[in-house]
Each structure stands twice: as structure tokens, then as C-alpha cells.
Design an enzyme around this catalytic site. Structure first.
Site, PDB file in Angstrom:
ATOM      1  N   GLU A  77       0.891  -1.157  -0.061  1.00 21.81           N
ATOM      2  CA  GLU A  77       0.040  -0.050  -0.032  1.00 21.81           C
ATOM      3  C   GLU A  77       1.065   1.383   0.086  1.00 21.81           C
ATOM      4  OE1 GLU A  77      -2.124   1.683  -0.658  1.00 21.81           O
ATOM      5  OE2 GLU A  77      -3.966   1.511   0.912  1.00 21.81           O
ATOM      6  N   ASP A  78       0.216   2.493  -0.432  1.00 22.05           N
ATOM      7  CA  ASP A  78       1.298   3.547  -0.670  1.00 22.05           C
ATOM      8  C   ASP A  78       1.237   4.199   0.758  1.00 22.05           C
ATOM      9  OD1 ASP A  78      -1.499   4.394  -0.356  1.00 22.05           O
ATOM     10  OD2 ASP A  78      -1.467   5.577  -2.044  1.00 22.05           O
ATOM     11  N   ASP A 118      -2.917   5.643   6.838  1.00 20.92           N
ATOM     12  CA  ASP A 118      -3.475   6.690   7.563  1.00 20.92           C
ATOM     13  C   ASP A 118      -4.211   6.550   8.751  1.00 20.92           C
ATOM     14  OD1 ASP A 118      -3.872   9.587   7.560  1.00 20.92           O
ATOM     15  OD2 ASP A 118      -5.576   9.377   5.995  1.00 20.92           O
ATOM     16  N   PHE A 162      -0.851  16.318   4.035  1.00 21.73           N
ATOM     17  CA  PHE A 162      -1.171  15.542   3.124  1.00 21.73           C
ATOM     18  C   PHE A 162      -0.057  15.628   1.922  1.00 21.73           C
ATOM     19  CE2 PHE A 162      -3.804  14.605  -0.903  1.00 21.73           C
ATOM     20  CZ  PHE A 162      -4.283  13.746  -0.405  1.00 21.73           C
ATOM     21  N   ARG A 196       0.191  11.927  -9.224  1.00 25.08           N
ATOM     22  CA  ARG A 196       0.971  10.513  -8.988  1.00 25.08           C
ATOM     23  C   ARG A 196       2.185  10.492  -9.460  1.00 25.08           C
ATOM     24  NH1 ARG A 196      -3.088   7.201  -7.041  1.00 25.08           N
ATOM     25  NH2 ARG A 196      -5.235   7.555  -7.748  1.00 25.08           N
TER      26      ARG A 196
HETATM   27  P1  IMP Z   1      -6.645   4.978   5.653  1.00 25.97           P
HETATM   28  O1  IMP Z   1      -7.867   4.079   5.343  1.00 25.97           O
HETATM   29  O2  IMP Z   1      -7.019   6.191   6.076  1.00 25.97           O
HETATM   30  O3  IMP Z   1      -5.485   4.539   6.187  1.00 25.97           O
HETATM   31  O4  IMP Z   1      -6.118   5.588   4.036  1.00 25.97           O
HETATM   32  C1  IMP Z   1      -5.500   5.076   3.314  1.00 25.97           C
HETATM   33  C2  IMP Z   1      -5.576   5.648   2.110  1.00 25.97           C
HETATM   34  O5  IMP Z   1      -5.935   7.122   2.086  1.00 25.97           O
HETATM   35  C3  IMP Z   1      -4.375   5.666   1.014  1.00 25.97           C
HETATM   36  O6  IMP Z   1      -4.184   4.206   0.499  1.00 25.97           O
HETATM   37  C4  IMP Z   1      -4.348   6.648   0.090  1.00 25.97           C
HETATM   38  O7  IMP Z   1      -5.167   6.509  -0.883  1.00 25.97           O
HETATM   39  C5  IMP Z   1      -5.112   7.806   0.993  1.00 25.97           C
HETATM   40  N1  IMP Z   1      -4.538   8.612   1.611  1.00 25.97           N
HETATM   41  C6  IMP Z   1      -4.283   8.918   2.714  1.00 25.97           C
HETATM   42  N2  IMP Z   1      -3.234  10.019   3.323  1.00 25.97           N
HETATM   43  C7  IMP Z   1      -3.068  10.348   2.072  1.00 25.97           C
HETATM   44  C8  IMP Z   1      -2.123  11.376   1.574  1.00 25.97           C
HETATM   45  O8  IMP Z   1      -1.594  12.194   2.351  1.00 25.97           O
HETATM   46  N3  IMP Z   1      -1.958  11.565   0.367  1.00 25.97           N
HETATM   47  C9  IMP Z   1      -2.800  10.752  -0.560  1.00 25.97           C
HETATM   48  N4  IMP Z   1      -3.773  10.007  -0.288  1.00 25.97           N
HETATM   49  C10 IMP Z   1      -3.798   9.683   1.203  1.00 25.97           C
HETATM   50 MG    MG Z   2      -4.541   4.379  -1.969  1.00 27.67          MG
END
Ligand code: IMP
Ligand code: MG
Length: 181
Positions: A102-103, A106, A155, A168
Site C-alpha cells: 500500500e502507498d 493513514d 497531505f 501521481r
Molecule cells: P486510510 O484508510 O485512512 O489508512 O487511508 C489510506 C488511503 O488514503 C491511502 O491508500 C491513500 O489512498 C489515501 N491517503 C491517505 N493519506 C493520504 C495522503 O497524504 N495523500 C494521498 N493519499 C492519502
Molecule cells: Mg490508496
């Protein structure tokens, strides 16, 4: 010489050189951890695409790929809190050493949802690789086994990460200031 900003004028948080170095370290760690095994990398589209392709090339083992897609952020920077599997894996993961790639971690909602789903399908092992980790934002107990960088609550875009599908292809991880969100 390392530039402090890209052509877009965004502030570089993690340079391409730092990313390459850390991804190589993670690849070596994975190679050691799974010695004598085969591996399945499951990338979360689209953000993890560069990370997966760079990481896989740093692993000296037999690695196969699959990709899934989930809906989470849409066009905003706020998570809806709802996670939906939009595209599932093409092949069964049962009995395989799976690494979800995963990237960014969060809130952790996406990966805790995926972890549960994947465990239902009985992989031999299941770990998580995330390039970035916003530890302070976590609201679930999920953690990454292979984490590139812990970052503050800002962000970020680039190296696969987007804002409304843009940025991207920036080679560095950059901060998107609030006035551009
Ligand atoms: P989570 O479910 O809140 O952990 O969010 C994960 C997803 O939110 C990641 O796969 C990203 O697609 C997106 N995301 C969260 N923070 C960022 C950020 O700072 N930049 C871009 N995408 C983000
Ligand atoms: Mg993502």
C-alpha cells in the site's frame, strides 16, 4: 545536486534518492525474512503501483503480483470512513505468503478492512508493506510490517500518491499545501 522543490513548486518531503535507498533496504529485509519461500505481492491500486514495482525488483525471491482496488478517498482529502472492494484479486490467495503493498497507512481503515478480508481466505502468511505511515492519524490497531517512512500529518502527493488523481507521477513525495487542496 538535490533540488528542494519540483517543477510544480511543491515542497519535497522525501526525495527520490531517499525513497530508492529505503525501498532497497525493505527489499533486502523481505528477502531475508522469506528465504526459501515464494511470495505474492498484492498491490492496492493505484497509489502503490510505483512502490510495488520498485520494491519487487529489490527482492531476490520468486515474487508474483496481483492487484486490488478499494474506494476510500474519492476526490477529497478526507476519508469517508467507508471502504469498499472495487476490484478483487484475480487468483486465490489461499496457502500463499501474501504481502499487501500500500502507498500510505493513514487512519488504517483501508488496511484493517483488507487484512480481515484476506485472513478469511486463509493465506499461509499475511504482512503489510506501506511506503508511508502517518502514525498520528491511526484510529485502528493495524500496523505495517515493512514501513518506508513515518511522516507527519500533512497531505502528500507523488510517487504514486494523488490528489484527485493528479500528481501521481512526481518522482518525489511532496507536501500538498492546504491552499491547493
Ligand atoms: P486510510 O484508510 O485512512 O489508512 O487511508 C489510506 C488511503 O488514503 C491511502 O491508500 C491513500 O489512498 C489515501 N491517503 C491517505 N493519506 C493520504 C495522503 O497524504 N495523500 C494521498 N493519499 C492519502
Ligand atoms: Mg490508496
Amino acid at each position: 545536486m538535490q533540488s528542494s522543490a519540483t517543477a510544480t513548486g511543491l515542497r519535497v518531503l522525501i526525495s527520490r534518492e531517499q525513497i530508492a535507498k529505503r525501498v532497497a533496504e525493505l527489499g533486502q529485509q523481505i528477502t531475508r525474512d522469506y528465504e526459501g519461500e515464494t511470495l505474492l505481492f498484492v498491490g492496492v491500486l493505484k497509489g502503490a503501483s510505483f512502490f510495488l514495482s520498485d520494491l519487487a525488483r529489490q527482492v531476490s525471491l520468486d515474487v508474483t503480483f496481483d492487484f486490488i482496488s478499494v474506494s476510500s478517498y474519492g476526490n477529497s482529502v478526507r476519508s469517508s470512513g467507508e471502504v469498499r472492494l472495487v476490484k478483487d484479486v484475480d487468483n486465490p490467495i489461499e496457502g500463499k505468503n501474501v504481502v499487501i503493498v500500500e502507498d500510505i497507512l493513514d487512519t488504517g481503515l483501508t488496511l484493517s478492512f483488507l487484512r480481515k478480508q484476506f485472513l478469511n481466505h486463509k493465506p499461509k502468511s499475511l504482512k503489510i508493506a506501506a511506503l508511508l505511515d502517518k502514525v498520528s492519524r491511526r484510529i485502528t490497531d493495524v500496523h505495517g510490517n515493512y514501513v518506508g517512512f513515518e511522516i507527519p500529518d500533512e497531505f502528500v502527493v507523488g510517487y504514486g500518491l494523488d490528489y484527485a488523481e493528479h500528481y501521481r507521477n512526481l518522482p518525489d513525495v511532496c507536501v500538498l499545501p492546504p491552499e491547493l487542496q
